[in-house]
Scaffold this motif. Structure first.
Motif, PDB file in Angstrom:
ATOM      1  N   ASP A 152     -15.270  28.965  30.570  1.00  0.00           N
ATOM      2  CA  ASP A 152     -14.927  28.751  32.002  1.00  0.00           C
ATOM      3  C   ASP A 152     -14.875  27.373  32.264  1.00  0.00           C
ATOM      4  N   LEU A 153     -15.342  26.373  31.532  1.00  0.00           N
ATOM      5  CA  LEU A 153     -15.404  25.189  31.845  1.00  0.00           C
ATOM      6  C   LEU A 153     -14.035  24.526  31.642  1.00  0.00           C
ATOM      7  N   ALA A 154     -13.530  25.159  30.837  1.00  0.00           N
ATOM      8  CA  ALA A 154     -12.027  24.505  30.531  1.00  0.00           C
ATOM      9  C   ALA A 154     -10.897  24.904  31.726  1.00  0.00           C
ATOM     10  N   ARG A 155     -11.411  25.816  32.443  1.00  0.00           N
ATOM     11  CA  ARG A 155     -10.504  26.011  33.575  1.00  0.00           C
ATOM     12  C   ARG A 155     -10.875  25.226  34.834  1.00  0.00           C
ATOM     13  N   LEU A 156     -11.751  24.364  34.780  1.00  0.00           N
ATOM     14  CA  LEU A 156     -11.995  23.702  35.952  1.00  0.00           C
ATOM     15  C   LEU A 156     -11.052  22.502  36.096  1.00  0.00           C
ATOM     16  N   GLU A 157     -10.703  22.247  37.457  1.00  0.00           N
ATOM     17  CA  GLU A 157      -9.929  20.992  37.681  1.00  0.00           C
ATOM     18  C   GLU A 157     -10.511  20.004  37.296  1.00  0.00           C
ATOM     19  N   ARG A 158      -9.802  18.758  36.901  1.00  0.00           N
ATOM     20  CA  ARG A 158     -10.209  17.612  36.803  1.00  0.00           C
ATOM     21  C   ARG A 158     -10.532  16.703  37.873  1.00  0.00           C
ATOM     22  N   PRO A 159     -11.595  16.187  37.800  1.00  0.00           N
ATOM     23  CA  PRO A 159     -11.886  15.264  39.126  1.00  0.00           C
ATOM     24  C   PRO A 159     -11.036  14.074  39.481  1.00  0.00           C
ATOM     25  N   HIS A 160     -11.070  14.158  40.876  1.00  0.00           N
ATOM     26  CA  HIS A 160     -10.151  13.197  41.374  1.00  0.00           C
ATOM     27  C   HIS A 160     -10.771  12.043  41.747  1.00  0.00           C
ATOM     28  N   PHE A 161     -10.752  10.941  41.065  1.00  0.00           N
ATOM     29  CA  PHE A 161     -11.519   9.801  41.067  1.00  0.00           C
ATOM     30  C   PHE A 161     -10.808   8.764  42.115  1.00  0.00           C
ATOM     31  N   SER A 162     -11.647   8.296  43.178  1.00  0.00           N
ATOM     32  CA  SER A 162     -11.029   7.641  44.256  1.00  0.00           C
ATOM     33  C   SER A 162     -11.812   6.188  44.215  1.00  0.00           C
ATOM     34  N   LEU A 163     -11.147   5.209  44.539  1.00  0.00           N
ATOM     35  CA  LEU A 163     -11.739   3.825  44.642  1.00  0.00           C
ATOM     36  C   LEU A 163     -12.272   3.699  45.915  1.00  0.00           C
ATOM     37  N   THR A 164     -12.207   4.560  46.918  1.00  0.00           N
ATOM     38  CA  THR A 164     -12.823   4.508  48.272  1.00  0.00           C
ATOM     39  C   THR A 164     -13.900   5.364  48.342  1.00  0.00           C
ATOM     40  N   GLU A 165     -14.372   6.489  47.444  1.00  0.00           N
ATOM     41  CA  GLU A 165     -15.306   7.201  47.726  1.00  0.00           C
ATOM     42  C   GLU A 165     -16.367   7.150  46.384  1.00  0.00           C
ATOM     43  N   LEU A 258     -15.453  19.341  27.746  1.00  0.00           N
ATOM     44  CA  LEU A 258     -14.573  20.362  27.992  1.00  0.00           C
ATOM     45  C   LEU A 258     -14.250  20.514  29.464  1.00  0.00           C
ATOM     46  N   ALA A 259     -15.221  20.461  30.339  1.00  0.00           N
ATOM     47  CA  ALA A 259     -15.177  20.519  31.854  1.00  0.00           C
ATOM     48  C   ALA A 259     -14.303  19.150  32.173  1.00  0.00           C
ATOM     49  N   ALA A 260     -13.960  18.389  31.415  1.00  0.00           N
ATOM     50  CA  ALA A 260     -12.968  17.252  31.668  1.00  0.00           C
ATOM     51  C   ALA A 260     -13.750  16.046  32.682  1.00  0.00           C
ATOM     52  N   ARG A 261     -15.089  15.979  32.293  1.00  0.00           N
ATOM     53  CA  ARG A 261     -15.772  14.911  32.925  1.00  0.00           C
ATOM     54  C   ARG A 261     -16.267  13.877  31.769  1.00  0.00           C
ATOM     55  N   PRO A 262     -15.967  12.927  32.142  1.00  0.00           N
ATOM     56  CA  PRO A 262     -16.365  11.612  31.311  1.00  0.00           C
ATOM     57  C   PRO A 262     -17.843  11.623  31.179  1.00  0.00           C
ATOM     58  N   ILE A 297     -18.046   1.132  38.102  1.00  0.00           N
ATOM     59  CA  ILE A 297     -17.638   2.373  37.382  1.00  0.00           C
ATOM     60  C   ILE A 297     -16.261   2.777  37.982  1.00  0.00           C
ATOM     61  N   HIS A 298     -15.798   2.371  39.085  1.00  0.00           N
ATOM     62  CA  HIS A 298     -14.506   2.691  39.629  1.00  0.00           C
ATOM     63  C   HIS A 298     -13.463   2.179  38.613  1.00  0.00           C
ATOM     64  N   TYR A 299     -13.797   0.956  38.005  1.00  0.00           N
ATOM     65  CA  TYR A 299     -12.657   0.238  37.251  1.00  0.00           C
ATOM     66  C   TYR A 299     -12.850   0.543  35.727  1.00  0.00           C
ATOM     67  N   LEU A 300     -13.441   1.756  35.370  1.00  0.00           N
ATOM     68  CA  LEU A 300     -13.350   2.249  34.135  1.00  0.00           C
ATOM     69  C   LEU A 300     -12.385   3.129  33.931  1.00  0.00           C
ATOM     70  N   PRO A 301     -11.930   3.398  32.860  1.00  0.00           N
ATOM     71  CA  PRO A 301     -10.801   4.168  32.526  1.00  0.00           C
ATOM     72  C   PRO A 301     -11.072   5.706  32.615  1.00  0.00           C
ATOM     73  N   LEU A 302     -11.692   6.141  33.927  1.00  0.00           N
ATOM     74  CA  LEU A 302     -12.106   7.518  33.952  1.00  0.00           C
ATOM     75  C   LEU A 302     -11.259   8.429  33.647  1.00  0.00           C
ATOM     76  N   VAL A 303     -10.050   8.330  34.305  1.00  0.00           N
ATOM     77  CA  VAL A 303      -8.991   9.339  33.939  1.00  0.00           C
ATOM     78  C   VAL A 303      -8.564   9.615  32.549  1.00  0.00           C
ATOM     79  N   ASN A 304      -8.528   8.457  31.755  1.00  0.00           N
ATOM     80  CA  ASN A 304      -8.255   8.571  30.239  1.00  0.00           C
ATOM     81  C   ASN A 304      -9.523   9.515  29.664  1.00  0.00           C
ATOM     82  N   MET A 305     -10.574   9.131  30.171  1.00  0.00           N
ATOM     83  CA  MET A 305     -11.879   9.580  29.398  1.00  0.00           C
ATOM     84  C   MET A 305     -11.755  11.151  29.748  1.00  0.00           C
ATOM     85  N   SER A 306     -11.361  11.496  31.081  1.00  0.00           N
ATOM     86  CA  SER A 306     -11.564  12.969  31.403  1.00  0.00           C
ATOM     87  C   SER A 306     -10.347  13.735  30.562  1.00  0.00           C
TER      88      SER A 306
END
Length: 341
Positions: A152-165, A258-262, A297-306
């Motif tokens: 079920d974790l593989a079906r989770l949407e990847r997080p949407h990282f925002s520089l403002t949140e 597996l849940a696409a969380r860094p 943390i906002h400047y880490l490659p979070l999308v790539n990690m995900s």
């Protein structure tokens, strides 16, 4: 009618969630077509082990001076069975924190491991430590990472990282000192109201009141409660932290990947070897280092990690099945050769 080889898993406590959940792997059709699996609960304090009609007996509780008689009895009463121990618990850091007399402890391990045809280590770090500590080497030793049903974790949407949140860091597990949650709460407290991160803690345990008091008044820290639905908890987080003081492997980090969380994990046991491109290992006892990391943390490659974390884990079930098929197949070949001889 063809009789499949009987594989019996021995556990000492059916309520131990992680170990019990991991045994569901053997219900997979790929393994079920080859072997007849069963689970037996035993009390390793018994002086005499049961006779078991099995080709392979897999022990899932840790050896100790109290269990040595049981283990030797298990071997003597089941001479035709191959014996395997899965070392779920012990690690270099566990020994450093929990063992006052290393020589005595390591002597016990040597006596226990001598009984088994094979010892399964749950991480490469654990295997390296056991080679140094008790000279446990291949081909008797093999690394097979733990497993639980995480589809079920593989079906989770990847997080949407925002520089403002603010980035939501999740941490979950049993609220005990060994899990290191107090360190994490203290770090978030030191970062103040302008912290770029929020912490969400999930779980319960004897340290719950202590953690609640430590976090009191900090709007950047919230408590989820008992985590019955891991996917629901992780779905509310952007990153998963594992600040444990010791972990032989650390299945939470695999669930997060597996849940696409860094992942942000302690530099202990099998946790760092799960990072690769999926996260960062850090010393949670060094608050300054962790704070410095979280402030940027906002400047880490979070999308790539995900993306990397999920890609690394998509074949986790197939990989574990392949490892166990190889181990069990090899043991049965050895057993048949012994019978022929």
């Amino acid at each position: 009618m063809t009789h499949l080889p009987k594989i019996i898993h021995l556990i000492d406590d059916i309520s131990l969630g992680g170990v019990t959940k991991s045994l569901a792997l053997f219900e997979h059709p790929a393994l079920g077509r080859q072997y007849d699996f069963a689970i037996e609960q035993v009390d390793p304090d018994w002086a005499i082990a049961p006779r078991l009609n099995a080709s392979v007996i897999v022990v899932h509780f840790s050896a100790s001076w109290k269990t040595i008689p049981f283990l030797y009895s298990l071997a003597s009463r089941n001479p035709d069975a191959k014996l395997v121990l899965v070392e779920h618990s012990y690690s270099r850091e566990w020994e450093a924190l929990k063992v006052p007399e290393k020589l005595r402890f390591r002597t016990m391990l040597k006596l226990a491991y001598r009984i088994f045809d094979h010892v399964v280590c749950v991480s490469a770090a654990q295997a390296d430590w056991l080679e140094e500590a008790v000279d446990l080497r291949g081909p008797k030793r093999r690394v097979i990472y733990p497993w639980s049903d995480m589809s079920d974790l593989a079906r989770l949407e990847r997080p949407h990282f925002s520089l403002t949140e603010k980035i939501v860091i999740g941490a979950y597990g049993r609220f005990v000192d060994d899990k290191g949650f107090a360190n994490l709460v203290s770090i978030i407290n030191r970062m103040g109201d302008q912290s770029p991160v929020q912490l969400r803690l999930g779980g319960f345990g004897p340290d719950e009141e202590k953690l609640q008091q430590l976090a009191a008044g900090n709007s950047n820290i919230s408590f989820y409660g008992q985590v019955d639905d891991v996917a629901d908890f992780i779905g509310q987080c952007d990153i998963i932290a594992v600040p444990s003081k010791f972990e032989a492997y650390g299945l939470v980090a695999t669930e997060a990947r597996l849940a696409a969380r860094p992942i942000l994990v302690s530099s202990v046991g099998g946790l760092p070897e799960q990072c690769d491109a999926a996260g960062i290992a850090v010393d949670f006892d060094d608050a300054k280092v962790v704070i410095k990391l979280l402030e940027r943390i906002h400047y880490l490659p979070l999308v790539n990690m995900s993306v990397a974390g999920r890609e690394e884990c998509l074949r986790v079930t197939e990989d574990r099945i392949e490892c166990w098929m190889h181990l069990l197949g090899g043991l049965l070949v050895q057993s048949n050769q012994k019978k022929v001889a």
